[in-house]
Each structure stands twice: as C-alpha cells, then as structure tokens.
Design an enzyme around this catalytic site. Structure first.
Site, PDB file in Angstrom:
ATOM      1  N   SER A   1     -11.978   6.867   5.230  1.00 34.62           N
ATOM      2  CA  SER A   1     -12.593   7.644   5.254  1.00 34.62           C
ATOM      3  C   SER A   1     -13.088   8.490   6.693  1.00 34.62           C
ATOM      4  O   SER A   1     -11.926   8.834   7.341  1.00 34.62           O
ATOM      5  CB  SER A   1     -13.817   7.376   4.305  1.00 34.62           C
ATOM      6  OG  SER A   1     -14.191   8.503   3.883  1.00 34.62           O
TER       7      SER A   1
ATOM      8  N   HIS B   1     -10.562  10.578   2.371  1.00 29.55           N
ATOM      9  CA  HIS B   1     -11.865  11.064   1.751  1.00 29.55           C
ATOM     10  C   HIS B   1     -11.659  12.390   2.368  1.00 29.55           C
ATOM     11  O   HIS B   1     -11.353  13.000   3.475  1.00 29.55           O
ATOM     12  CB  HIS B   1     -12.886  10.281   1.598  1.00 29.55           C
ATOM     13  CG  HIS B   1     -13.024   9.582   1.271  1.00 29.55           C
ATOM     14  ND1 HIS B   1     -13.827   8.379   1.134  1.00 29.55           N
ATOM     15  CD2 HIS B   1     -12.454   8.428   0.335  1.00 29.55           C
ATOM     16  CE1 HIS B   1     -14.172   7.494   0.216  1.00 29.55           C
ATOM     17  NE2 HIS B   1     -12.985   7.641  -0.174  1.00 29.55           N
TER      18      HIS B   1
ATOM     19  N   ASP C   1     -15.625   2.204  -0.972  1.00 29.18           N
ATOM     20  CA  ASP C   1     -14.368   2.848  -1.508  1.00 29.18           C
ATOM     21  C   ASP C   1     -13.619   2.261  -0.822  1.00 29.18           C
ATOM     22  O   ASP C   1     -13.329   1.607   0.525  1.00 29.18           O
ATOM     23  CB  ASP C   1     -14.498   3.725  -1.375  1.00 29.18           C
ATOM     24  CG  ASP C   1     -12.863   4.465  -1.914  1.00 29.18           C
ATOM     25  OD1 ASP C   1     -12.315   3.701  -2.725  1.00 29.18           O
ATOM     26  OD2 ASP C   1     -12.195   6.109  -1.868  1.00 29.18           O
TER      27      ASP C   1
END
Lengths: 139, 1272
Positions: free
Chosen positions: B47, B74, B167
């Site tokens: 991310s 992401h 995540d």
C-alpha cells in the site's frame, strides 16, 4: 728424293721463287711441281689440258694452294679436289698471305687440311716449310 | 463415503489434519482436473510506500525463478495506473496489468488494475470491478491472498510489503494455514510498517526479512521441491498413498512418538499426506532436504516440535464460511430444533475443533438472530472445543482483525461486534454463550444431550479409522432427532443406520431415533509416561528438563518416609502408583477397569478425598483429615487421611494420598463420648427399647458422624467457592481499574484522533493540490504523447547517461528501436540509420549546449539530416539530448534535380556552342528525314539559307543536290539497322561546288527521334593525302637507291680491305724476304753500312705489314657483329700470358690474375682488347727490374670494373686525353715499339660493348687501365 711430288699452286712469280728457294734451303725431299693458277693445277691433277695423259692416280703428296689467283681461285680448286673421289685423299695445305679469319674458316669448311700464312719474315717462312716437311715424312 | 478429488488446478488441500478441524470448502469448487502444471504464484500486497518497496524487490529478483508474481497495490480507483509501466523498467521481468481470465505465466509480473478486485480461480486471474459495496473497508490484498491460498495451497507465497492498516494479514494467515509460505517486509525497513506489522502479529509469517533478502529467499524457495511439486490430491478416504521408503516411515513414526510424548496428541490417524506435506514445509523453512536431518533437529530442539505441532493443527477458519450453509442452518435446522425443544433448559450445541472460534461465534450469531426474529425466549449454550490451547486462548478473547469485514456483513458487525482500534471484539452477550474447552475429539469422552453438533471440515483430516470412530460418538452425544452438520466434502460414510440425511447439499444430518446405541468405545488413554525409550520419555513442552520418572522417584522417597499405605495420583485423580496395602481404602470398582481414585475409593472416603485434594490444590500444602469413617466390607473403619501435594512446577499437579487406620480402642473421638454422655443422662425407658435404642443410637451416631463429614466437605467446598469468588472479585477489580486505564487511554486516543483529523484535512488539501497537479501533468503527458505519436519524424530522447528515455513511434520502424530498448544505452542499439561519431556528438551537444547537425545516409540509401539538441529542463539544466532524424530524400532529390537541370542547361549551351562553332557542316533530321536545324558551317559550306533548309526534306535541299543514291542507302538502309554510321564516304558532283568527296557520320537518337548527320568535306584532304603518298614513294625509292649504293660501297670497302690485306702484304713480303735472302747471301761480304741499310728496309717493310694488320684489325673490330656470350676473362688472360712468356722466355714478370672473372660479351673481341692491354703492360714493364702485372675486378659506381695494372714506366696524366686516339704514341718508337692503334682498338671494343675505359697513371709508377662492360 721422294717419289711423290708436291704441287705448288701460286700465281705470283716472286712468291713462287721465294717458296722454291725456301724449299731448297730446308732441303725439301719432294719434287715440287708448280701450277700458275687454279685451272692449271686441276689440269695437272686430273691429267687434262696441258697435262693430258698424266695419270690422275699419281697423286701428289701435298698440294700447297694459294687462295687469290686469276682464272680460278684456291677455294674452287680446293672444292674440286675434295669433291673428286680420287683426289679427295690428297693432303691440301692452303698457303696464303691472308690473315682474314673468314678465309681460314671457309678453307676449313671446304676440307683444307692445313692453313698456313705466308710469313713476311723469311726465317719464319722457313720454319713453316720445315713443319710441312715433317708432316710429309713418315717417321 | 464418496471419494472427492481436489482439482490439481489449484485447489489445494493442504490437508493438515488436526483435531482443530477447520472448514475448507475448496473441495467442492474444483472437482475438475486439469493436467497443466501449476505455476507457483507469489501474491505481493503493498500500500503506502509500496512502489519503492516493489521496485527494490523486483530489482533484486532473479529473472528466472519460475514463479508468477501478482501485485496487489492499493490504487486510486479513479485514475489509470502507471504502476505496470513503472515496474516494467526495473528489470527483465515482463510486467503487465492483469486482465480477466489471464493464466499466470512463470517469470511474469501482473499488476492489479485500479478499482478492481482480483482473485484466482481455476488457475486464472479473475477481475471484478470493485463496487461501492457493503464492505466497510476494501481489503483487496486479503481477498486475493485468500483465493491464492485456497487454490494454490503449498504453491502459494504471500508477501506483505509496506503499507498502513492491516490488509493482507488474513490472507497471510490463510496462506500459512494452507501450507503456503508467508513473507513480510521487516517493518523497520518499510516506509509504513502497519501492514507488515499486522501480518507478523498473526503469527503466520514464516520470514520477516528485508526486501533483498526476500528476493533471495524467493529464488531459493522457488527451486525447492516443496514449492515446485504440484499440490497432491487429497481425498476423504482410500487415498492412494505414494510408497514411501521404509526409512521415511520410520522417521514419521519417530516424529509421531515425539509429538505424542510432548503434547499428548496422537497424529497417527491423521491423513498421512497432509502430515507429510506439513513436515516437508517445516523442512523447507529450515532449509533441510532430508527427513532424517529433521528428526535429529527435532530431538535437539523442542521448540521446533512445538512449531510443528502448531503447523499440523489446521486453523483455516473464518466467519460464516459457506454462507449458504449458515442460511440453511437458520432457515431449516434451528426452527426444527426449537420445535422439538420444550423444556426450559438451554439448548446445547457442540462445535468441535473450533480453532480460533469463528465458527462457534458464527453459529451463535445465527441462533441469536433467529431467536430475535421469532421473539423466542429460548436460550442456548455452545460448547466449543479444540485440542490446541493456544488457539482456544485466542478464541476466548474474541478479538479479530478488522479484515473480517470481508466475511461479516456490516449489520452483523454493528450488532455483534465492538470496534477496537484495528480490531473487532465479539460482544460479551455472545461471548457469554460460548464455553471454550480443551478436548481431543479422538480420545476424550464427548458432551451429551446435544441439540446440534457442527463439525465441519474436520473429518477430512482424519484417516478412515478415526472417522469411523468419531461418527458413533456424535451419535451418542446427540439427543434423539438432533442435528449434525458436516463439511461439504464430508459424509457419515457407512453409518446411515445412525443418521438420516436432511440436506444433502449442505451436509445436514439428523440422528435416527430408536436405533440401539453401539457401545461407546472410548479409546483408553495410552500410557504415555511409561515409555522407556529415550525418544519419548516424557518430554514436555516448555519443560524439557522435567521427567516424570523423577516424580516417581521423589514420590517413593516421600512414601518411604511416611510408611503408611498410599497412592500417587495426578490432577485427574488417576492413580499412578500404589504403595503399601491400600485394600482397606481402595477397591477396584465394578465395570470398566479404572484407576481413578474416586471410583476406587471405599464408601465414606470419596467425599473426603475429593475435598482434601481440592483443598490441597488450593493451599498447595498438606491437608489432614482425621477419623474418617470408612466402610470396609461392611465393617466400619476409622482412617486418618493425608493429601500431600508434590511440588513440581509441572503443569499437572500430583498428589500423594496416605491412609492411616485409627485403632478402634476407647480413644474414641471426643464428640462421640459427649454425645453418649448426654444420652446416658436421659431417663431410662424400657430395657428392650433401650437395646433397640442402643442400636439405633449407634446407627444415628454413625449417620451423624457421616453427616458431619459431609457437612465438613460441603463447608470446604463453600470455602473453596468463597475463595474463588474473592479471587473473581479481585480480578474484577483489576479489570475495572484496567478499564479505567483504558478509558483514559481512549480519551488520549480521542485527542490523537482529532489531531489526526486535522492532519488529515491538511493532507486532503495537499492531496487536492497534488491531484490538480496530476491532472495538469496527465494533460501535459497527453499532449506530449500525442505530439510524439503524431510526429512523423523519428525522435529519440536520451538521458544525460545517453540511455534511451523515449522515442516516437515512427522511430520504431525507421530506426529499428523497440519499446524494450528504453533504458538501454544508445550505443548498445544498432540503429538502422548509422550516425558516425554519434556518441561524441551527443556528448559535445550536452556539454556545450550546442546544436549539432549531420547529414547521413541510411543502409537503404535514404538521406537523413540528423539534428541533435540538448534536452533542457525548466531550470535550463541540460539533462540529456534529443535526436531528430529528418528524412531529406526529397530535398536531396530536388537538389539533385536542380543540379541536373543546370547541368543539362550547361550541357545544352555547351552542345549548342559546339554545334555552332563546329566547322563541319551538321544537319539534325527528324525520323522522316526532314531538317530540323543545321549549323552555320552547313549554310556557309553549301551556300544555302536557313529558311531554305529548315523543315525541308533532306533530299530536296538545294534543288535536290542531296538527292544522292549513297545518301539514300545510308539513311534508309544502314542507319535503321545501326545506331551510328562512321565515315561513310560519298563522292558526288555538286552543282555549285563541283565534285566533292564527303565523309558522312550519322547517329540515331532514338529516344528523341533525331538523326545527326555530320558532313565532312574531304576533297582537299584527299588531294593532300594523294600528294603525300606520292612524296613518300619517291622518298622510299631514293632511300633504296642510296642503300644500294652504300651496300655496294661497303662491299667495295670490304673488297678493298681484303685486297689491302692480300695485295699489300704480298709485295711487302717480297721486299722483306728477298732483302733477307740478299743479306743472307752476301753475309760476310756485306759492309756494316750497307748492311744497316738493308736492315732498315727490312724493318720498315715489316713495320708496314704490322700497320696493315692493325688497320685491318681495327676495321674488322668496328664492323664485326657483336655476339654476346659468357666469357671467362681469367682464363683468356692466362692463355694470353702464356703466349707472352713464350715470346720472351727470359723476362721475369709477376702476373697476378684474379680467378673466376667472368662477364658477358663477344669473346673474340674481348680477347683482342685484353690482348692489347696485357701486351701494353708487358711492353711497358720491360725496363722494370721486378715487373708486376695485375688483372682483377673492382666495384665502381654499381658496376663491375676490370682493371689491368702494371708497375711500368707509366705516363703523365696530362696526356691521358690523347691516349685512346688513333696513331697516338706517348713513347718513342725506339723505346717501345707499337703501332699506336692498340688502345684505339681496345676503346672501340669496349665502346661497342656499351662500356667505358679510363686510365690512372703516374710517370715512373706504372699505369692502371679500367674498363666496364655493360651487361645484357
């Protein structure tokens, strides 16, 4: 005196005399017959003309042959001699005053057995004839 | 039981069995088989800070690992992502944005597209557009990694890189649980450590490493058979077992023994393939290849045994796995359970192998929801069990990562969970309904009277033996008509007599009523402590030093000390050892053999032992009980009881119970006597009665005594309870205080949150700015791209390191440059347009900020103008260069054309000028033989005008004066056959000009349909030629005549010479000879004077003869033709010397003749020359006492020079000039005789040989004559 003769072919009177004197001086043992030109020489040898009846087979021991002569020069004579089966065996010595190599070569080509130059000095000439004498006398 | 095969295309059943059964629904999805080899897939999640991390990871990655990489980053859902392009430049791995349905190829990198959700199904990447959906937070990494774990099992690798949030953690967990390998970036090296930290905290990460180390480890793992081998096929039963070498079997057995000893769990009946795969996985992580190696490692490292144990226990679970099944549960099963449930008692539900509790909570939620919907007042209790204490602990806390939002709907999250940080905590209401307990399904007795057993995806990990044992247990545990749910691929097998199928799809069964229960056969506890072999002699986790044998030893010594009979028991009251005669206190219980001390205790002892042990446990001290009444074979006994705890820090307490019989003597208990005393004090009743009373009294006494004991026991229990309550209270207080702490922490967090919010707002602003900037940039980029795309000129953009940065599409074709060449140094490329010295040009352009231009030709001959411009940034910094390749073929063409035109013009002018000035008449005709034009010479020559000539037929010119048969022949016959006719001669009588000879030269110009006809008047020339020929022949005649004359005169000369030789000599000879004769004859009579006269004349005559000879020689030398041959001068000289010596034998002359002097020349002439020279030497040394004459050779100016040297009188060099003249003499005749012609002759000979002669002399010191002979 040797049986066989020597034929001297020479047109010049002085030369004939000088030669004969010289022969005498060296006590030459052969009879010397003189022909005054080529034709006469051939006549003698062939037994023709002036010498008609002469035995052709009675050949001389030697022919002393001058080259420059009237009527027939020495080369022609030489040629004829060497062409004739009977005469071809005769010893032919060219005796000339020419020192031209050309003459010598030609004479040899035609079958001359000797080429002798007439020396200006008489003593030298005598030596030449002495040499000839020795050639003719079998040892 | 039907055999289910898990698809080889990815559904990998990691098949770890454990009593902690987990659900695994993969089996149902992938029953189709494909033969394709599976490419191991590496899922990489990142991310914030991910680009940097990804770049570093890819940089360090070998290009041929054989792994496929899928990157989940992401991304901003509203923007196109450039991630693939950015990553593509890093190394040779092809990077592409993933598209739906792509099969991952080895050594490829796939990047998730923005705003989408990627999964892996059936070996293909599946992409769905992300919806603004119900999930609270978007967890694409978890989403993908879970599908990856699901399908690839041990061939799945998960990597969590830099990022915030959590995540990926669930995904990593699942990968690990499915047998895959999990990595996390070392959090300290990550720009944002949130994601890796969270992943690590799940305890599922195998490697926490820096990026380069991850790359290296990936490369290594990629080669390991564990990853490379395709996932094995797992079936419910009768699975084909690959034959293992006997040695391996031995090793596995050893491992099982060690595990049984250490953790009391027997894996023998777990699926072997699963166990093996798990063990192989551990070996992979430990970099071991051989099982034996691992066994030895296990022996030395108990911690590894623990790790293996945890690995073996599968923990694949999640909330509401198989949501349909839960729906079915809610809609069908729960109503039916409630229907049958009439009592007030709570419903009893058992969830075996609950792992971290998700399943049990899910069941609870279902029940709660249903009960609420139906407004039922029923209550329920869930027993959730597992063998693994660690997971149970987790389940008890009820904390779950926020990632569960993927599985749990927002409504449920809101209702049943409380959000704490990044976690959700299950609400207390639910937590209170669940009881978590350690329980081994395989050997521990079951719960009973259950309404529902939910045992999903557990049986698949057991082998058939264990499966067959467990199903009847379930049957036993359930109430009649109660329900059992199994996993999608599990069945009850052959026990259809026990269970009826309710729902085939969701595997729901109900217990068949009335069927006789088979005797429940609990597996006897296998003795675990008695083993004597070293492998398993009681190794306990965490206490590697502790040996149960020590307990025995210690116990023995204690028992000896107290002497009385006793037993050693453990916490479970099992008797481990008997000591002494315990038959008065213990007796084998009827029924199944048991060593439980409670079962064996004689009447009266049971409560006492129980209470005493409980007290001892609590107090950790000895507990005494006195005067305990025991019935032994109907006789009462009094016994003193001692419970001695054995202090060992082992997890299980051990106790020694000692029994001591109290003698029955009067020393009866005090209380008894006082009681009896009271009775004695009462008024006597009947004696009969008394006897009866006595009896009764005694009985009462006994009963009372027993009552007292019971009371006492009760009291101890109450006390125990109180103590527990107190403890609970204090714990509660602690909780309260910590709650307060939490409260304040919460407040702090609130403040921090506000701060964060304001920071967030700032960030939003910045973000907006950045977005605007981005917009501008993308617009700019678009502009640039469009410009580049539509530029028809090849342009290459280079960085300052001269690496290709960018180029126009047209450059691709023109220059043979490929998109993959971007980033390569320009010099490595073979451009189709070779530019000589390009590198230096570029460098000079960059260094000097100069423009460079070159014109070059490419391989096909096209011309390009190369423009090189520096690449300037806004700050006017030069950071590279641009190269334009402008095709200038057209310019070149025009230039060429212009040049040609000019040339043509010039040529034309030149031609016209030539034609005009040509003095020969010239006609230009068309093909019909009409005159197009004629030159001035023509008009002049033939006295005609331009008007009367142009456009006339040639035959009509000048009143037909050109109507000549030869011309007809030329123009109509010959010319059509030949391109040109040269020197065609025509004789013709012209009316005005008279007879003329003409040479006609004609040429046909086909492409212009023209005929050139040049007319040359050669009349004069011919005349001149004729004359020259005439002169020539006259000249030749003259020459011939002269030659003949010369020949004649030459012959005359010859004759003259011959005559001289003969005719002059003859008289001279006569003079000499006769003078000599005269001298001889006169001899002595001659006076000296006249004699000298005579001598003079002889000498003069001789002299003259010599002169003549020399003259003749000279003449001969002059005339003779030279014949070149090889001549040995040395031997010639030798022969001459001989002659000289011979002529004057008295003279002593030293002749030195060099040997081997050879040359080329006329032998005869050279002999004459040499003769003259040697003779001179001979002559002029005659007056020298020691005469020396040399003949030799020296090198002079590159030539061989021969020399004849004497040491004679020599001469004055002043006179050397005359030396070679005819009749020149330097000495008196008297002194040295000679003709004066010798050297003249020598010179003539040498000259005729092309050589030179010269002399060097000095008076009195001799002379040296040199001569050279030109070779050839």
């Amino acid at each position: 005196m040797n049986e066989k003769s020597v034929l001297l072919v020479e047109d010049n009177e002085a030369d004939v005399n000088l030669t004969l004197i010289a022969f005498e001086q060296v006590n030459f043992s052969h009879e010397v017959v003189v022909a005054r030109d080529g034709l006469e020489a051939l006549d003698y040898l062939m037994g023709t003309g002036k010498y008609l009846g002469r035995d052709k087979n009675d050949t001389p021991a030697l022919v002393l042959l001058d080259l420059k002569m009237p009527r027939m020069d020495g080369f022609e004579v030489l040629k004829r001699i060497k062409e004739d089966p009977v005469l071809a065996n005769i010893l032919v010595a060219v005796l000339t005053s020419s020192s031209e190599a050309k003459d010598r070569t030609n004479a040899m080509k035609l079958g001359a057995d000797l080429y002798l130059q007439k020396a200006v000095d008489f003593h030298e000439f005598l030596n030449t004839l002495r040499y000839v004498e020795t050639l003719l006398c079998p040892v | 039981m039907s055999t289910k095969i898990l698809g080889a295309d990815g559904a990998k059943e990691t098949a770890d069995a454990s009593a902690v059964g987990k659900r695994d629904d993969s089996a149902s999805e992938s029953s189709h088989l494909t033969c394709k080899t599976i490419v191991p897939v590496v899922g990489i999640g990142s991310s914030a800070g991910g680009l940097e991390a990804l770049t570093k990871l890819l940089q360090n990655l070998a290009p041929d690992t054989g792994l496929a990489f899928v990157i989940i980053q992401h991304l901003d859902p509203t923007h196109e992502s450039l991630l693939a392009d950015l990553l593509a430049r890093i190394n040779k791995l092809p990077v592409q944005q993933a598209t739906d349905g792509v099969r991952p190829e080895p050594n490829h990198v796939y990047v998730v597209p923005p705003n989408s959700c990627m999964t892996l199904e059936g070996g293909l990447l599946r992409i769905e557009t992300r919806q603004e959906n119900s999930r609270i937070s978007h967890m694409p990494i978890d989403h993908f990694l879970r599908s990856l774990a699901h399908h690839h099992g041990n061939q799945a690798v998960g990597i969590i890189l830099s990022g915030t949030g959590t995540d990926g953690s669930l995904g990593i967990k699942e990968i690990k649980e499915k047998g895959g390998i999990a990595f996390a970036q070392e959090p300290t090296t990550a720009k944002f450590s949130g994601m890796p930290q969270s992943a690590i905290s799940t305890g599922s990460v195998d490697f926490v490493l820096t990026l380069p180390a991850i790359a290296q480890e990936l490369t290594r793992i990629a080669r390991h058979p564990y990853v490379v081998s395709p996932p094995s096929i797992v079936s419910m039963e009768d699975e084909p077992q690959p034959p293992h070498p006997q040695t391996d079997e031995t090793y596995y057995t050893q491992i099982f023994k060690m595990l049984r000893a250490a953790v009391d769990t027997d894996f023998t009946h777990y699926k072997h393939s699963t166990i093996r795969r798990r063990i192989t996985r551990r070996m992979t992580l430990l970099k071991m290849d051989h099982l034996g190696e691992y066994v030895s490692y296990l022996k030395e490292n108990p911690n590894e045994l623990k790790a293996l144990y945890h690995d073996l226990l599968i923990k694949v679970t999640s909330f509401f796995r198989d949501p349909e099944t839960f729906e079915e549960l809610k809609s069908t099963v729960i109503p039916r359970i409630l229907e049958n449930h009439t009592s007030e008692k709570p419903l009893r539900i058992w969830v075996p192998a609950c792992a971290t509790g998700e399943e049990s909570y899910s069941v609870a939620i279902c029940f709660l929801e249903y009960l609420k919907e139906t407004k039922s007042a029923a209550t329920f209790h869930i027993f959730a069990t597992d063998v693994d204490e660690v997971t149970l602990q987790q389940a008890r806390t009820g904390h779950y990562l926020e990632n569960i939002a993927l599985d749990v709907s927002p409504e449920r999250l809101a209702r049943f969970f409380t959000r704490v940080d990044h976690q959700y905590r299950i609400n207390k209401s639910i937590r209170g309904m669940c009881t978590f307990a350690k329980h081994n399904l395989a050997k521990d007795p079951p719960f009973s009277n259950l309404d529902l057993i939910s045992c999903r995806n557990v049986l698949i990990y057991f082998d058939p033996v264990l499966q067959k044992r467990i199903i009847p247990i379930f049957h036993y545990a359930l109430k009649p008509s109660a329900f059992l749910t199994l996993g999608p691929s599990e069945t009850i097998g052959s026990f259809s007599n026990l269970f009826a199928l309710v729902d085939k799809k969701h595997k729901i069964y109900s217990k068949k009523p009335g069927v006789a229960q088979p005797p429940v056969d609990f597996i006897p506890r296998e003795p675990k402590t008695i083993e004597t072999n070293g492998l398993s002699s009681g190794i306990l986790l965490g206490q590697p030093d502790w040996k149960e044998a020590d307990v025995h030893k210690k116990a023995a010594s204690v028992l000896l000390k107290f002497a009385p009979a006793g037993v050693l028991i453990n916490e479970q009251m099992e008797i481990l050892q008997f000591h002494g005669d315990t038959s008065h206190y213990l007796i084998p219980a009827p029924g199944k053999a048991s060593h439980n001390v409670l079962k064996m205790a004689r009447p009266g002892l049971l409560g006492e032992i129980k209470a005493a042990v409980a007290q001892a446990t609590l107090l950790k001290a000895q507990v005494h009980r006195e005067n305990v009444h025991v019935r032994c074979d109907g006789k009462p006994l009094r016994v003193n009881l001692k419970v001695v705890p054995i202090e060992y820090s082992c997890p299980n307490h051990h106790f020694i119970i000692l029994f001591e019989e109290v003698p029955t003597a009067p020393s009866s208990p005090f209380r008894l006597f006082s009681f009896l005393g009271k009775l004695a004090g009462l008024p006597r009743l009947k004696s009969q009665m008394a006897t009866e009373n006595e009896k009764l009294k005694a009985e009462i006494k006994e009963l009372r005594q027993e009552l007292d004991a019971t009371k006492e026991y009760l009291q101890s229990i109450i006390e125990n309870q109180d103590a527990t309550n107190e403890e609970l209270k204090s714990v509660n207080e602690e909780i309260l205080s910590s709650n307060e702490e939490l409260q304040s922490t919460n407040e702090e967090l609130e403040t921090a949150k506000e701060e964060l919010q304001s920071t967030n707002e700032e960030l939003s602003t910045v973000n907006e700015e950045v977005q605007n900037r981005n917009l501008e940039l993308s617009q700019l980029n678009n502009d640039l791209n469009n410009l580049f795309r539509s530029a028809t000129i090849p342009i290459i953009m280079l960085g300052s390191d001269l690496r290709v940065r960018r180029f126009t599409p047209i450059a691709q074709q023109v220059l043979n440059i490929l998109p993959t060449d971007i980033g390569l140094p320009l010099e490595h490329l073979r451009l189709h347009i070779p530019v000589p010295d390009l590198q230096p040009l570029l460098l000079s352009c960059i260094e000097n900020d100069s423009f460079e231009e070159r014109e070059v030709q490419d391989l096909k001959g096209h011309w390009y103008s190369i423009h090189i411009r520096p690449y300037k940034t806004d700050e006017h910094k030069i950071e590279g260069a641009l190269i334009f390749f402008i095709n200038i073929d057209s310019i070149k063409g025009v230039e060429k054309l212009t040049r040609t035109l000019e040339e043509l013009k010039q040529a034309r002018t030149y031609n016209e000028w030539v034609v005009e000035t040509l003095r020969e008449p010239l006609l230009i005709l068309d093909t019909k033989l009409h005159v197009i034009s004629a030159n001035p010479a023509f008009y002049e020559k033939f006295h005609v005008s331009r008007d009367a000539t142009e456009h006339q037929a040639v035959y009509n010119l000048g009143n037909g004066q050109w109507n000549i048969p030869e011309l007809h022949r030329l123009l109509e016959e010959l010319l059509p056959k030949n391109k040109e006719i040269h020197n065609f001669e025509v004789d013709h009588h012209f009316p005005v000009l008279g007879r003329r000879s003409m040479l006609l030269n004609a040429r046909r110009l086909d492409h212009q349909n023209l005929i050139f006809l040049a007319i040359e008047d050669i009349t004069e020339r011919k005349a001149a030629e004729q004359q020259i020929l005439h002169f020539n022949s006259e000249l030749e005649e003259k020459v011939a005549r002269r030659t003949q004359e010369l020949t004649v005169s030459n012959q005359e000369l010859e004759t003259f010479c011959y005559s001289v030789a003969h005719d002059l000599r003859t008289p001279l000879r006569s003079i000499v000879s006769f003078s000599q004769l005269l001298e001889m004859s006169l001899n002595d009579g001659l006076a000296p004077e006249p004699r000298s006269y005579l001598q003079h004349s002889i000498t003069s005559a001789k002299q003259m003869t010599k002169l003549i000879d020399h003259l003749l020689e000279l003449s001969r030398v002059t005339r003779k033709e030279i014949r070149r041959e090889k001549v040995d001068l040395s031997s010639t000289a030798e022969s001459l010397v001989t002659v000289f010596r011979h002529s004057q034998p008295d003279r002593q002359v030293d002749f030195r003749i060099a040997p081997g002097l050879t040359t080329e020349g006329d032998g005869e002439l050279l002999r004459i020359a040499l003769h003259n020279l040697l003779e001179n030497a001979w002559k002029f040394t005659s007056k020298v006492s020691k005469a020396t004459i040399d003949f030799g050779r020296v090198r002079r100016e590159g030539n061989d020079a021969f020399f004849v040297r004497d040491n004679g009188v020599g001469f004055n060099m002043a006179h050397a000039g005359k030396l070679f003249g005819l009749f020149q003499r330097l000495h008196e005749e008297k002194e040295f005789a000679g003709s004066g012609m010798g050297l003249a002759t020598v010179q003539r000979i040498i000259q005729r040989h092309g050589g030179q002669i010269w002399v060097d002399a000095e008076v009195g010191h001799g002379a040296t004559f040199y001569f050279t002979l030109k070779k050839d």
